[in-house]
Design a protein around this motif. Structure first.
Motif, short mmCIF file in Angstrom:
data_model
loop_
_atom_site.label_atom_id
_atom_site.label_comp_id
_atom_site.label_asym_id
_atom_site.label_seq_id
_atom_site.Cartn_x
_atom_site.Cartn_y
_atom_site.Cartn_z
N GLU A 198 0.84 -1.28 -0.31
CA GLU A 198 0.01 -0.08 -0.01
C GLU A 198 0.89 1.13 -0.18
O GLU A 198 1.75 1.39 0.98
CB GLU A 198 -0.80 0.20 1.22
N VAL A 218 1.78 5.46 -0.78
CA VAL A 218 1.47 6.79 -0.88
C VAL A 218 2.60 7.54 -1.59
O VAL A 218 4.18 7.18 -1.25
CB VAL A 218 1.21 7.53 0.52
N LYS A 231 -1.35 -1.18 -4.40
CA LYS A 231 -2.34 -0.15 -4.27
C LYS A 231 -1.63 1.08 -4.06
O LYS A 231 -1.32 1.19 -3.02
CB LYS A 231 -3.39 -0.52 -3.24
N LYS A 253 -2.08 4.59 -3.28
CA LYS A 253 -3.51 5.44 -2.69
C LYS A 253 -3.64 6.81 -3.41
O LYS A 253 -4.52 7.26 -3.70
CB LYS A 253 -3.28 5.44 -1.24
N TYR A 312 -4.22 8.38 5.38
CA TYR A 312 -4.11 7.42 4.40
C TYR A 312 -3.36 6.11 5.02
O TYR A 312 -2.18 6.56 5.67
CB TYR A 312 -3.43 7.71 2.99
N CYS A 364 -1.13 2.86 4.90
CA CYS A 364 -0.10 2.51 3.94
C CYS A 364 0.92 2.01 4.54
O CYS A 364 1.21 2.38 5.83
CB CYS A 364 0.40 3.64 2.87
#
Length: 427
Positions: free
Chosen positions: A159, A161, A182, A184, A248, A250
């Motif tokens: 995850e 950013v 993923k 974000k 977020y 992550c």
């Protein structure tokens, strides 16, 4: 001690193009010094396509583009030393002394008539960004993550950013997505992206990855490993606006916050550096204020297209060859018309910054970047009160390098001209 006519520091796309150009101009006693274990530089980890459209009229990946130049260098039998660190470059009369070291040769003292600086650039580290929070695992520069994924076969996280919308960050948003992570969000401190428009479309829009402009990371959660980050919107002074915080979750934060020319060697030897680019100040021949020392590629200023790096480096190699051929006449004084390019009104810098009209070709390409986004504006060049160039541009953006072509006849028409002015003029 060994003696050479030309030493090129760096075996990436700039160093290779400069060496090939110099060899074709008749300089046979030359040497490339490269600190990595292979030639090709940063292109070896840039496995995406988009390279070579200008140079080869076809779309190549980074390694394919680099290999074209490596292959030509080997055909021309250009010597090079890998795993070699250049420690110092100093002046020794008219010559230069390059001190370098590797495991096979030990400490080397290499005397040369000319040097081409082609060391490339490095990423701005997190320490320069002043992000509060702990220092957990999971924080990487985008270039480090690119090397881990593309060359080492490791995934930094699942995850992600990304802070900063430079081209490497945009490309890594796509790359991490393709590898199953993923992504974000991509956050950018400035009100515009620092990358090419095509990368925003192909790497973010095509994959549904949001880009938040005028946002930055204000907190990092996690002690052992990143568990999340907090983004906040910033005002016109780049200060976080209270109440705009967003969290977020992550496990990875990638930093794509700018590139800096690798100029420790240049500065130590007395090369004048630009306060804007952090690269050398050069003349029309890409020669620095230290006679016989030339600079090209990302060590000079950060480029957006490697094709322009190769083109610029070929010019540097050609001018270095010309300098070596005129070695016996160096030191003779002659009156030269020297013109400084002054940038203002939205233009941050130009390369070159100085023009010696005696050495100028009929047409000179001047590359530059702007400091903000402009639409339907003009790039104008003035010699005193006379405007010699007025070029309309539909869009100008800091992420896209621009260029204009100056004519020698325009600059030599006026007696005693010592500067020209480049600026953006809105329609």
């Amino acid at each position: 001690m060994r003696e050479y006519d030309l030493i090129i520091v760096g075996g990436g796309p700039a160093g290779l193009a400069a060496a090939i150009s110099a060899k074709k101009e008749g300089i046979h006693n030359l040497l490339i010094l490269e600190r990595d274990h292979e030639l090709g530089g940063i292109l070896n980890q840039c496995i995406h396509n988009g390279f070579g459209l200008h140079t080869f009229k076809e779309e190549l990946t980074g390694p394919e583009y680099a290999y074209r130049f490596i292959e030509e260098a080997e055909k021309l039998e250009i010597p090079y030393k890998l795993n070699t660190m250049v420690l110092d470059i100093s002046k020794e009369g008219k010559s230069k002394m390059v001190t370098a070291m590797n495991r096979e040769d030990g400490l080397m003292f290499l005397k040369t008539k000319a040097v081409v600086l082609a060391m490339g650039c490095r990423e701005r580290p997190r320490g320069a960004l002043n992000i509060p929070g702990y220092r957990p695992a999971g924080i990487y520069t985008a270039g480090t993550a690119q090397r881990l994924v593309n060359m080492e076969g490791y995934m930094p996280g699942k995850e992600v950013v990304i802070l900063g919308s430079g081209d490497i960050g945009l490309i890594m948003a796509r790359r991490m997505t393709l590898e199953g992570a993923k992504v974000k969000v991509v956050a950018e401190l400035l009100p515009y992206s620092g990358g090419l428009q095509r990368n925003i479309v192909q790497c973010l829009n095509d994959f549904g990855i949001p880009l938040k402009l005028s946002h930055t990371v204000v907190d990092i959660q996690g002690k052992e490993r990143v568990t999340g980050i907090t983004l906040a919107e910033v005002d016109e002074n780049k200060k976080p606006i209270p109440g705009t915080e967003e969290f977020y979750s992550c496990d990875t934060l990638l930093l794509s916050c700018g590139l800096i020319p690798e100029n420790e060697l240049s500065g130590k030897m007395g090369v004048e550096l630009s306060r804007v680019t952090s690269g050398p100040v050069v003349n029309e021949s890409l020669e620095t204020n230290v006679e016989g020392v030339f600079a090209c590629g990302n060590v000079l200023h950060v480029h957006d297209l490697v094709d322009y790096v190769s083109e610029e480096a070929a010019r540097a190699g050609s001018h270095a060859a010309e300098y070596i051929r005129s070695w016996d006449s160096i030191g003779k004084t002659e009156e030269e018309q020297t013109i400084r390019i002054q940038t203002e009104g939205g233009i941050r810098y130009s390369v070159p910054q100085i023009i010696r009209t005696e050495h100028m070709e009929e047409n000179l390409t001047v590359r530059f970047r702007v400091g903000a986004v402009y639409r339907d504006a003009y790039v104008s060049v003035y010699c005193g009160d006379k405007r010699i160039l007025h070029k309309k541009k539909r869009k100008l953006a800091p992420g896209e390098m621009e260029q204009v072509v100056l004519k020698k006849t325009d600059l030599t028409a006026e007696e005693g001209l010592d500067k020209i002015v480049m600026r953006v003029e809105e329609a």
